[in-house]
Design a protein around this motif. Structure first.
Motif, PDB file in Angstrom:
ATOM      1  N   VAL A  30       0.834  -1.203   0.000  1.00  0.00           N
ATOM      2  CA  VAL A  30       0.000   0.000   0.000  1.00  0.00           C
ATOM      3  C   VAL A  30       0.869   1.254   0.000  1.00  0.00           C
ATOM      4  CG1 VAL A  30      -1.700   1.324   1.334  1.00  0.00           C
ATOM      5  CG2 VAL A  30      -2.009  -1.147   1.023  1.00  0.00           C
ATOM      6  N   ALA A  31       1.983   1.211   0.717  1.00  0.00           N
ATOM      7  CA  ALA A  31       2.885   2.370   0.776  1.00  0.00           C
ATOM      8  C   ALA A  31       3.482   2.706  -0.594  1.00  0.00           C
ATOM      9  CB  ALA A  31       3.993   2.119   1.789  1.00  0.00           C
ATOM     10  N   LYS A  32       3.533   1.739  -1.502  1.00  0.00           N
ATOM     11  CA  LYS A  32       4.086   1.961  -2.844  1.00  0.00           C
ATOM     12  C   LYS A  32       3.128   2.702  -3.774  1.00  0.00           C
ATOM     13  CE  LYS A  32       6.666  -2.389  -2.799  1.00  0.00           C
ATOM     14  NZ  LYS A  32       6.747  -3.714  -3.447  1.00  0.00           N
ATOM     15  N   LEU A  33       1.887   2.868  -3.359  1.00  0.00           N
ATOM     16  CA  LEU A  33       0.863   3.434  -4.234  1.00  0.00           C
ATOM     17  C   LEU A  33       0.947   4.955  -4.220  1.00  0.00           C
ATOM     18  CD1 LEU A  33      -2.039   1.025  -3.246  1.00  0.00           C
ATOM     19  CD2 LEU A  33      -0.267   0.730  -4.992  1.00  0.00           C
ATOM     20  N   ASP A  34       1.891   5.449  -4.997  1.00  0.00           N
ATOM     21  CA  ASP A  34       2.201   6.876  -5.034  1.00  0.00           C
ATOM     22  C   ASP A  34       1.718   7.511  -6.333  1.00  0.00           C
ATOM     23  OD1 ASP A  34       3.945   5.843  -6.917  1.00  0.00           O
ATOM     24  OD2 ASP A  34       5.758   6.378  -5.815  1.00  0.00           O
ATOM     25  N   THR A  35       2.169   8.714  -6.606  1.00  0.00           N
ATOM     26  CA  THR A  35       1.776   9.443  -7.800  1.00  0.00           C
ATOM     27  C   THR A  35       2.171   8.689  -9.074  1.00  0.00           C
ATOM     28  OG1 THR A  35       2.022  11.507  -6.585  1.00  0.00           O
ATOM     29  CG2 THR A  35       1.975  11.676  -8.976  1.00  0.00           C
ATOM     30  N   HIS A  36       3.340   8.085  -9.078  1.00  0.00           N
ATOM     31  CA  HIS A  36       3.787   7.308 -10.245  1.00  0.00           C
ATOM     32  C   HIS A  36       2.830   6.143 -10.488  1.00  0.00           C
ATOM     33  CE1 HIS A  36       6.389   5.388 -13.148  1.00  0.00           C
ATOM     34  NE2 HIS A  36       6.349   4.283 -12.430  1.00  0.00           N
ATOM     35  N   TRP A  37       2.467   5.426  -9.436  1.00  0.00           N
ATOM     36  CA  TRP A  37       1.517   4.319  -9.543  1.00  0.00           C
ATOM     37  C   TRP A  37       0.182   4.826 -10.093  1.00  0.00           C
ATOM     38  CZ3 TRP A  37      -3.261   3.649  -7.310  1.00  0.00           C
ATOM     39  CH2 TRP A  37      -3.832   2.396  -7.477  1.00  0.00           C
TER      40      TRP A  37
END
Length: 101
Positions: A71-78
């Motif tokens: 979940v922490a990886k779900l950033d603007t790039h994602w």
């Protein structure tokens, strides 16, 4: 309900929680057991002549510490990758539907 397998080999369970063709809306709950639970809401509405606007809303919840990392990886790039994915997928469906009208 249907199942898929993620790129990393995890089984995912999908449950369609809303399906409204006339309203341009579909919603899913997606569970990856022992990992994450997610809600995806898709709304497609007319936006002028021969155009549509899609809004996709996500809610992600981790079920484990490993899920927290995901979940922490779900950033603007994602989010941008998802935008491109959904735009292509929805346009493909709309194009197929237009051929049958």
């Amino acid at each position: 309900m249907f199942t898929t397998t993620s790129a990393n080999g995890k089984e995912r369970l999908w449950l369609v929680t809303a399906y409204d063709v006339k309203g341009g809306r579909v919603e899913y709950v997606l569970i990856t057991p022992g990992f994450t639970a997610n809600e995806i809401k898709i709304q497609v509405l007319p936006d002028g002549r021969n155009q549509s606007k899609a809004t996709i809303t996500y809610r992600h919840s981790a079920l484990t510490p490993e899920g927290n990392e995901e979940v922490a990886k779900l950033d603007t790039h994602w989010a941008e990758q998802q935008r491109v994915h959904w735009e292509s997928a929805i346009n493909s469906i709309l194009f197929k539907e237009a051929k049958h009208d």
